[in-house]
Design a protein around this motif. Structure first.
Motif, PDB file in Angstrom:
ATOM      1  N   PRO A  67       0.459  10.467   4.307  1.00  0.00           N
ATOM      2  CA  PRO A  67      -0.607  11.048   5.399  1.00  0.00           C
ATOM      3  C   PRO A  67      -0.330  10.463   6.906  1.00  0.00           C
ATOM      4  CG  PRO A  67      -1.599   9.205   3.917  1.00  0.00           C
ATOM      5  CD  PRO A  67      -0.424   9.269   3.390  1.00  0.00           C
ATOM      6  N   LYS A  68       0.348   9.385   6.945  1.00  0.00           N
ATOM      7  CA  LYS A  68       0.611   8.742   8.224  1.00  0.00           C
ATOM      8  C   LYS A  68       1.917   9.599   8.871  1.00  0.00           C
ATOM      9  CE  LYS A  68      -1.529   4.405   7.209  1.00  0.00           C
ATOM     10  NZ  LYS A  68      -1.206   3.212   6.506  1.00  0.00           N
ATOM     11  N   ASP A  69       2.878   9.774   8.080  1.00  0.00           N
ATOM     12  CA  ASP A  69       3.985  10.331   8.487  1.00  0.00           C
ATOM     13  C   ASP A  69       4.496  11.405   7.424  1.00  0.00           C
ATOM     14  OD1 ASP A  69       6.654  10.964   9.139  1.00  0.00           O
ATOM     15  OD2 ASP A  69       7.436   9.054   9.349  1.00  0.00           O
ATOM     16  N   ARG A  70       4.251  12.830   7.977  1.00  0.00           N
ATOM     17  CA  ARG A  70       4.571  13.984   7.046  1.00  0.00           C
ATOM     18  C   ARG A  70       6.043  14.071   6.598  1.00  0.00           C
ATOM     19  NH1 ARG A  70       1.217  16.101   4.217  1.00  0.00           N
ATOM     20  NH2 ARG A  70       2.275  18.264   4.402  1.00  0.00           N
ATOM     21  N   ARG A  71       6.810  13.298   7.346  1.00  0.00           N
ATOM     22  CA  ARG A  71       8.509  13.345   6.882  1.00  0.00           C
ATOM     23  C   ARG A  71       8.638  12.335   5.641  1.00  0.00           C
ATOM     24  NH1 ARG A  71      10.162  11.769  12.509  1.00  0.00           N
ATOM     25  NH2 ARG A  71       8.360  10.357  12.124  1.00  0.00           N
ATOM     26  N   LYS A  72       7.783  11.393   5.523  1.00  0.00           N
ATOM     27  CA  LYS A  72       8.108  10.417   4.622  1.00  0.00           C
ATOM     28  C   LYS A  72       7.406  10.732   3.230  1.00  0.00           C
ATOM     29  CE  LYS A  72       6.681   6.023   5.115  1.00  0.00           C
ATOM     30  NZ  LYS A  72       6.478   4.655   5.783  1.00  0.00           N
ATOM     31  N   ASN A  73       8.031  10.341   2.198  1.00  0.00           N
ATOM     32  CA  ASN A  73       7.240  10.395   0.897  1.00  0.00           C
ATOM     33  C   ASN A  73       7.013   8.837   0.541  1.00  0.00           C
ATOM     34  OD1 ASN A  73       7.297  13.100   0.202  1.00  0.00           O
ATOM     35  ND2 ASN A  73       9.176  13.326  -0.242  1.00  0.00           N
ATOM     36  N   ILE A  74       5.946   8.694  -0.261  1.00  0.00           N
ATOM     37  CA  ILE A  74       5.829   7.365  -0.587  1.00  0.00           C
ATOM     38  C   ILE A  74       5.534   7.321  -2.010  1.00  0.00           C
ATOM     39  CG2 ILE A  74       4.456   6.423   1.565  1.00  0.00           C
ATOM     40  CD1 ILE A  74       1.810   7.101   0.080  1.00  0.00           C
ATOM     41  N   VAL A  75       5.862   6.205  -2.701  1.00  0.00           N
ATOM     42  CA  VAL A  75       5.878   6.122  -4.118  1.00  0.00           C
ATOM     43  C   VAL A  75       4.518   5.277  -4.384  1.00  0.00           C
ATOM     44  CG1 VAL A  75       7.067   5.407  -6.315  1.00  0.00           C
ATOM     45  CG2 VAL A  75       8.229   6.283  -4.152  1.00  0.00           C
ATOM     46  N   GLN A  76       3.989   5.475  -5.216  1.00  0.00           N
ATOM     47  CA  GLN A  76       2.704   4.899  -5.764  1.00  0.00           C
ATOM     48  C   GLN A  76       2.635   4.823  -7.199  1.00  0.00           C
ATOM     49  OE1 GLN A  76      -0.305   6.855  -3.423  1.00  0.00           O
ATOM     50  NE2 GLN A  76      -0.709   5.114  -2.269  1.00  0.00           N
ATOM     51  N   LEU A  77       1.903   3.759  -7.937  1.00  0.00           N
ATOM     52  CA  LEU A  77       1.731   3.558  -9.162  1.00  0.00           C
ATOM     53  C   LEU A  77       0.638   4.535  -9.582  1.00  0.00           C
ATOM     54  CD1 LEU A  77       1.466  -0.248  -9.880  1.00  0.00           C
ATOM     55  CD2 LEU A  77       3.457   1.167 -10.101  1.00  0.00           C
ATOM     56  N   THR A  78       0.774   5.182 -10.657  1.00  0.00           N
ATOM     57  CA  THR A  78      -0.455   5.710 -11.307  1.00  0.00           C
ATOM     58  C   THR A  78      -1.512   4.862 -12.134  1.00  0.00           C
ATOM     59  OG1 THR A  78       0.864   6.156 -13.378  1.00  0.00           O
ATOM     60  CG2 THR A  78       1.301   7.799 -11.642  1.00  0.00           C
TER      61      THR A  78
ATOM     62  N   ASP B 210       0.814  -1.133   0.049  1.00  0.00           N
ATOM     63  CA  ASP B 210       0.009  -0.076   0.173  1.00  0.00           C
ATOM     64  C   ASP B 210       0.843   1.323   0.064  1.00  0.00           C
ATOM     65  OD1 ASP B 210      -2.356  -1.392  -0.184  1.00  0.00           O
ATOM     66  OD2 ASP B 210      -2.855  -1.547   2.047  1.00  0.00           O
ATOM     67  N   GLU B 211       1.798   1.375   0.963  1.00  0.00           N
ATOM     68  CA  GLU B 211       2.525   2.749   0.997  1.00  0.00           C
ATOM     69  C   GLU B 211       3.890   2.449   1.230  1.00  0.00           C
ATOM     70  OE1 GLU B 211       1.094   5.232   3.849  1.00  0.00           O
ATOM     71  OE2 GLU B 211      -0.773   5.721   2.900  1.00  0.00           O
ATOM     72  N   LEU B 212       4.878   2.502   0.443  1.00  0.00           N
ATOM     73  CA  LEU B 212       6.162   2.270   0.566  1.00  0.00           C
ATOM     74  C   LEU B 212       7.112   3.604  -0.066  1.00  0.00           C
ATOM     75  CD1 LEU B 212       7.039  -1.100  -1.242  1.00  0.00           C
ATOM     76  CD2 LEU B 212       7.118  -0.584   1.133  1.00  0.00           C
ATOM     77  N   SER B 213       8.064   3.631   1.174  1.00  0.00           N
ATOM     78  CA  SER B 213       8.848   4.604   0.589  1.00  0.00           C
ATOM     79  C   SER B 213       9.917   4.547  -0.466  1.00  0.00           C
ATOM     80  CB  SER B 213       9.606   5.463   1.689  1.00  0.00           C
ATOM     81  OG  SER B 213      10.742   4.458   2.303  1.00  0.00           O
ATOM     82  N   GLN B 214      10.540   5.132  -0.965  1.00  0.00           N
ATOM     83  CA  GLN B 214      11.754   4.856  -1.994  1.00  0.00           C
ATOM     84  C   GLN B 214      12.744   3.818  -1.204  1.00  0.00           C
ATOM     85  OE1 GLN B 214      12.236   8.504  -4.991  1.00  0.00           O
ATOM     86  NE2 GLN B 214      13.922   8.037  -3.643  1.00  0.00           N
TER      87      GLN B 214
END
Length: 155
Positions: free
Chosen positions: A90-101, A53-57
């Motif tokens: 949305p769970k951790d504002r310090r973290k960017n997640i990568v998602q498929l378009t 669902d939500e993974l950072s780089q």
């Protein structure tokens, strides 16, 4: 392209056989994925991102066993192709997640189908039982827990 038979002295050496099998597989993979505008490493990134669902780089890099710098390059390339997007978690504002378009999900589906067909052709010299056994054996050698993945995806 016709291939020379391996030198007899090397024809039973595991390292030689694995290396040349890998080289043939990567050639076939590149040909199969080229019409989809991605390579095997990019397909692996899309598959891992799709499976979570939500993974950072960094988290995705860990799952793929690649370094941060390589992962940044892969994500940059996929983002340039509009297949993935980076978003603030949305769970951790310090973290960017990568998602498929949506294009990434469609591209993954099409490229995965091409990969499966290529692997089926690649393994065609083996019976379906032998192909499934090869996949299970390789999984065992690389430490994949029993029951993870499906040999039928590759056979």
């Amino acid at each position: 392209m016709t291939r020379d038979a391996p030198p007899e002295v090397l024809s039973s050496r595991l390292g030689y056989l694995l290396k040349h099998t890998y080289l043939r597989l990567t050639e076939e993979s590149a040909r199969a994925l080229a019409p989809h505008g991605i390579d095997g490493r990019e397909l692996a990134v899309l598959a891992v991102l799709d499976a979570h669902d939500e993974l950072s780089q960094l988290e995705a890099a860990g799952k793929l066993g690649i370094d941060r710098t390589t992962m940044v390059g892969l994500i940059d390339a996929l983002e340039g192709k509009e297949l993935v997007e980076r978003r603030r978690s949305p769970k951790d504002r310090r973290k960017n997640i990568v998602q498929l378009t949506s294009a990434g999900r469609e591209g993954l589906r099409d490229a995965e189908s091409a990969r499966q067909e290529m692997e089926r052709r690649f393994l065609a010299p083996l019976s379906s039982t032998d192909a499934a056994h090869l996949i299970r054996t390789l999984q065992s050698l690389v430490g994949v827990p029993t029951g993870v993945g499906q040999a039928s995806d590759s056979a």
